[in-house]
Design a protein around this motif. Structure first.
Motif, PDB file in Angstrom:
ATOM      1  N   ALA A 181      30.242  40.919  47.840  1.00  0.00           N
ATOM      2  CA  ALA A 181      30.126  41.045  46.234  1.00  0.00           C
ATOM      3  C   ALA A 181      31.475  41.075  45.626  1.00  0.00           C
ATOM      4  CB  ALA A 181      29.374  42.294  45.896  1.00  0.00           C
ATOM      5  N   SER A 182      32.503  41.285  46.631  1.00  0.00           N
ATOM      6  CA  SER A 182      33.864  41.417  45.840  1.00  0.00           C
ATOM      7  C   SER A 182      34.339  39.926  45.406  1.00  0.00           C
ATOM      8  CB  SER A 182      34.865  41.769  46.758  1.00  0.00           C
ATOM      9  OG  SER A 182      35.204  41.056  47.955  1.00  0.00           O
ATOM     10  N   TYR A 183      33.740  38.900  45.833  1.00  0.00           N
ATOM     11  CA  TYR A 183      34.159  37.687  45.578  1.00  0.00           C
ATOM     12  C   TYR A 183      33.292  37.048  44.322  1.00  0.00           C
ATOM     13  CZ  TYR A 183      36.471  37.561  49.945  1.00  0.00           C
ATOM     14  OH  TYR A 183      37.339  37.810  51.030  1.00  0.00           O
ATOM     15  N   GLY A 184      32.482  37.826  43.686  1.00  0.00           N
ATOM     16  CA  GLY A 184      31.555  37.571  42.744  1.00  0.00           C
ATOM     17  C   GLY A 184      32.228  36.882  41.638  1.00  0.00           C
ATOM     18  N   HIS A 185      33.435  37.439  41.134  1.00  0.00           N
ATOM     19  CA  HIS A 185      34.110  37.074  39.899  1.00  0.00           C
ATOM     20  C   HIS A 185      34.819  35.773  40.135  1.00  0.00           C
ATOM     21  CE1 HIS A 185      37.382  38.772  42.228  1.00  0.00           C
ATOM     22  NE2 HIS A 185      38.251  38.357  41.487  1.00  0.00           N
ATOM     23  N   LEU A 186      34.855  35.088  41.365  1.00  0.00           N
ATOM     24  CA  LEU A 186      35.502  33.879  41.468  1.00  0.00           C
ATOM     25  C   LEU A 186      34.442  32.902  41.928  1.00  0.00           C
ATOM     26  CD1 LEU A 186      38.155  35.106  44.250  1.00  0.00           C
ATOM     27  CD2 LEU A 186      38.607  34.586  41.824  1.00  0.00           C
ATOM     28  N   LEU A 187      33.095  33.036  41.611  1.00  0.00           N
ATOM     29  CA  LEU A 187      32.163  32.172  41.973  1.00  0.00           C
ATOM     30  C   LEU A 187      32.274  30.979  41.296  1.00  0.00           C
ATOM     31  CD1 LEU A 187      29.615  32.398  43.851  1.00  0.00           C
ATOM     32  CD2 LEU A 187      28.395  33.136  41.904  1.00  0.00           C
ATOM     33  N   HIS A 188      32.167  29.904  42.055  1.00  0.00           N
ATOM     34  CA  HIS A 188      32.253  28.455  41.598  1.00  0.00           C
ATOM     35  C   HIS A 188      33.720  27.971  41.330  1.00  0.00           C
ATOM     36  CE1 HIS A 188      28.029  29.015  41.559  1.00  0.00           C
ATOM     37  NE2 HIS A 188      27.691  29.609  40.494  1.00  0.00           N
ATOM     38  N   GLN A 189      34.658  28.901  41.467  1.00  0.00           N
ATOM     39  CA  GLN A 189      36.033  28.261  41.111  1.00  0.00           C
ATOM     40  C   GLN A 189      36.491  27.452  42.138  1.00  0.00           C
ATOM     41  OE1 GLN A 189      37.654  29.402  38.071  1.00  0.00           O
ATOM     42  NE2 GLN A 189      35.495  29.827  37.456  1.00  0.00           N
ATOM     43  N   ASN A 190      37.516  26.476  41.703  1.00  0.00           N
ATOM     44  CA  ASN A 190      38.129  25.718  42.755  1.00  0.00           C
ATOM     45  C   ASN A 190      39.483  26.688  43.372  1.00  0.00           C
ATOM     46  OD1 ASN A 190      36.898  23.119  42.568  1.00  0.00           O
ATOM     47  ND2 ASN A 190      37.571  22.965  40.360  1.00  0.00           N
ATOM     48  N   VAL A 191      39.435  26.323  44.722  1.00  0.00           N
ATOM     49  CA  VAL A 191      40.635  27.093  45.295  1.00  0.00           C
ATOM     50  C   VAL A 191      41.061  25.855  46.445  1.00  0.00           C
ATOM     51  CG1 VAL A 191      38.817  28.022  47.221  1.00  0.00           C
ATOM     52  CG2 VAL A 191      41.318  29.003  46.600  1.00  0.00           C
ATOM     53  N   PRO A 192      42.528  25.864  46.592  1.00  0.00           N
ATOM     54  CA  PRO A 192      42.939  24.994  47.608  1.00  0.00           C
ATOM     55  C   PRO A 192      42.926  25.650  48.987  1.00  0.00           C
ATOM     56  CG  PRO A 192      44.692  26.187  46.412  1.00  0.00           C
ATOM     57  CD  PRO A 192      43.612  26.338  45.531  1.00  0.00           C
ATOM     58  N   GLY A 212      44.055  29.375  49.457  1.00  0.00           N
ATOM     59  CA  GLY A 212      45.000  29.543  48.692  1.00  0.00           C
ATOM     60  C   GLY A 212      44.720  30.466  47.371  1.00  0.00           C
ATOM     61  N   SER A 213      45.072  30.279  46.129  1.00  0.00           N
ATOM     62  CA  SER A 213      44.969  31.123  45.065  1.00  0.00           C
ATOM     63  C   SER A 213      43.948  30.429  43.921  1.00  0.00           C
ATOM     64  CB  SER A 213      46.001  31.527  44.120  1.00  0.00           C
ATOM     65  OG  SER A 213      47.138  32.144  45.375  1.00  0.00           O
ATOM     66  N   VAL A 214      43.223  31.306  43.059  1.00  0.00           N
ATOM     67  CA  VAL A 214      42.620  31.028  41.987  1.00  0.00           C
ATOM     68  C   VAL A 214      43.145  31.559  40.848  1.00  0.00           C
ATOM     69  CG1 VAL A 214      40.500  31.040  40.818  1.00  0.00           C
ATOM     70  CG2 VAL A 214      40.461  30.645  43.214  1.00  0.00           C
ATOM     71  N   ASP A 215      43.749  30.692  39.924  1.00  0.00           N
ATOM     72  CA  ASP A 215      44.302  31.086  38.665  1.00  0.00           C
ATOM     73  C   ASP A 215      45.418  32.555  38.804  1.00  0.00           C
ATOM     74  OD1 ASP A 215      43.092  29.570  37.031  1.00  0.00           O
ATOM     75  OD2 ASP A 215      41.521  31.051  36.911  1.00  0.00           O
ATOM     76  N   GLY A 216      46.277  32.263  39.883  1.00  0.00           N
ATOM     77  CA  GLY A 216      47.407  33.100  40.275  1.00  0.00           C
ATOM     78  C   GLY A 216      46.782  34.221  41.101  1.00  0.00           C
ATOM     79  N   GLU A 217      45.639  34.447  41.533  1.00  0.00           N
ATOM     80  CA  GLU A 217      44.912  35.384  42.331  1.00  0.00           C
ATOM     81  C   GLU A 217      44.611  34.928  43.803  1.00  0.00           C
ATOM     82  OE1 GLU A 217      40.956  38.191  42.918  1.00  0.00           O
ATOM     83  OE2 GLU A 217      41.265  37.134  40.972  1.00  0.00           O
ATOM     84  N   LYS A 218      45.500  35.293  44.930  1.00  0.00           N
ATOM     85  CA  LYS A 218      45.399  34.968  46.126  1.00  0.00           C
ATOM     86  C   LYS A 218      43.790  35.377  46.740  1.00  0.00           C
ATOM     87  CE  LYS A 218      46.713  33.764  50.276  1.00  0.00           C
ATOM     88  NZ  LYS A 218      46.996  32.441  50.632  1.00  0.00           N
ATOM     89  N   VAL A 219      43.168  34.422  47.054  1.00  0.00           N
ATOM     90  CA  VAL A 219      41.767  34.529  47.755  1.00  0.00           C
ATOM     91  C   VAL A 219      42.128  35.147  49.306  1.00  0.00           C
ATOM     92  CG1 VAL A 219      39.663  33.688  48.287  1.00  0.00           C
ATOM     93  CG2 VAL A 219      40.894  32.859  46.253  1.00  0.00           C
ATOM     94  N   ILE A 220      41.810  36.397  49.684  1.00  0.00           N
ATOM     95  CA  ILE A 220      42.109  36.829  51.135  1.00  0.00           C
ATOM     96  C   ILE A 220      40.608  37.054  51.641  1.00  0.00           C
ATOM     97  CG2 ILE A 220      43.184  38.624  52.266  1.00  0.00           C
ATOM     98  CD1 ILE A 220      44.719  39.259  49.859  1.00  0.00           C
ATOM     99  N   PRO A 221      40.556  36.042  52.769  1.00  0.00           N
ATOM    100  CA  PRO A 221      39.306  36.019  53.482  1.00  0.00           C
ATOM    101  C   PRO A 221      39.196  37.468  54.293  1.00  0.00           C
ATOM    102  CG  PRO A 221      40.441  33.959  53.694  1.00  0.00           C
ATOM    103  CD  PRO A 221      41.303  34.833  53.350  1.00  0.00           C
ATOM    104  N   LYS A 222      38.004  38.040  54.409  1.00  0.00           N
ATOM    105  CA  LYS A 222      37.997  39.512  55.311  1.00  0.00           C
ATOM    106  C   LYS A 222      37.933  38.895  56.751  1.00  0.00           C
ATOM    107  CE  LYS A 222      37.540  41.875  51.877  1.00  0.00           C
ATOM    108  NZ  LYS A 222      37.600  41.030  50.532  1.00  0.00           N
TER     109      LYS A 222
END
Length: 271
Positions: A181-192, A212-222
């Motif tokens: 659920a912690s990724y909910g705020h990034l749903l449907h966002q493009n990420v490299p 990579g990152s979404v709008d400067g926020e690093k997406v960290i996989p679990k």
């Protein structure tokens, strides 16, 4: 109405609440992670009852899963305690809503709710969804430029895995519902996603990935080793690809570096 018992089914989460007139009735505005942990408990209950009937949860084959779920449930409810405590309306307001709904039915204006299952309840994992054509193009280039890759892939059917190419961020079973659920705020966002290497054995193959990152926020996989599974042998589960780095250390896997790394964009989705 003071001593009457009123039942109210929430159209959002489908939970049923009851009040005797002196209590307040909950309204639905559940955070995503609360809905997910409740749904996980329902699914676990179904698995348990199908296997053991009415046997206590502490005595069945899902004992460890129950312990883990109950711990997560406590953590989620404590974390959202303030929000949950605020989710109440006066009893009179609840009765008013019921009467309004009854009037709609009497007037013939009632529309039955959709029988489609809520997607939220079906969520198992969060991942970056990647375009098939770009992954396929990358593999073609690797085959063209590296004899080892060509020899390995020439008799492999990678199409089934490429059709669902993704980088898992978190899985409900492995990391818990809160992590998903912690990724909910990034749903449907493009990420490299940067692809740095191909690892393979006789049983599986995967592309090493760095999200990579979404709008400067690093997406960290679990996941400890982010990757895209591109092929598995017969009866080999896709999750087994997580073992490739360890197999590489043991000299049981091959690593082909992608130099320079290839960057492919995808979208963050729930599955």
């Amino acid at each position: 109405m003071k001593n009457a018992v009123v039942s109210w089914k929430c159209s959002c989460c489908m939970l049923t609440f009851e009040t005797n007139g002196t209590e307040e009735i909950a309204k639905c505005s559940l955070p995503d992670r609360v809905r997910l942990i409740l749904e996980e408990g329902i699914n676990l209950y179904r698995l348990h009852t199908n296997a053991h009937g009415r046997l206590e949860s502490t005595k069945g084959s899902y004992e460890k899963e129950w312990v883990k779920w109950e711990k997560q449930l406590r953590e989620v409810l404590i974390g959202d305690a303030e929000h949950l405590n605020s989710m109440q309306v006066p009893f009179e307001s609840a009765v008013k809503q019921v009467l309004e709904q009854l009037q709609i039915i009497i007037n013939g204006e009632y529309t039955p709710p959709s029988t489609e299952k809520r997607k939220l309840g079906l969520i198992v994992f969060a991942a970056v969804n990647l375009p098939v054509t770009e992954i396929s193009s990358l593999l073609d280039k690797l085959v063209e430029n590296n004899p080892k890759v060509k020899s390995f892939l020439e008799d492999k059917d990678v199409e089934p895995n490429l059709k669902k190419a993704h980088v898992t961020l978190a899985h409900k079973r492995s990391h818990g519902v809160t992590a998903v659920a912690s990724y909910g705020h990034l749903l449907h966002q493009n990420v490299p996603v940067e692809l740095t290497a191909l690892l393979f054995t006789d049983e599986m193959a995967a592309l090493e990935a760095e999200v990579g990152s979404v709008d400067g926020e690093k997406v960290i996989p679990k996941n400890e080793w982010p990757h895209i599974t591109i092929w598995t042998g017969e009866k080999i589960a896709a999750k087994e690809a997580n073992r490739l780095p360890q197999l590489l250390l043991e000299g049981k896997a091959t690593r082909i570096e992608i130099n320079p790394p290839i960057i492919i964009s995808g979208t963050i989705e729930f599955y």
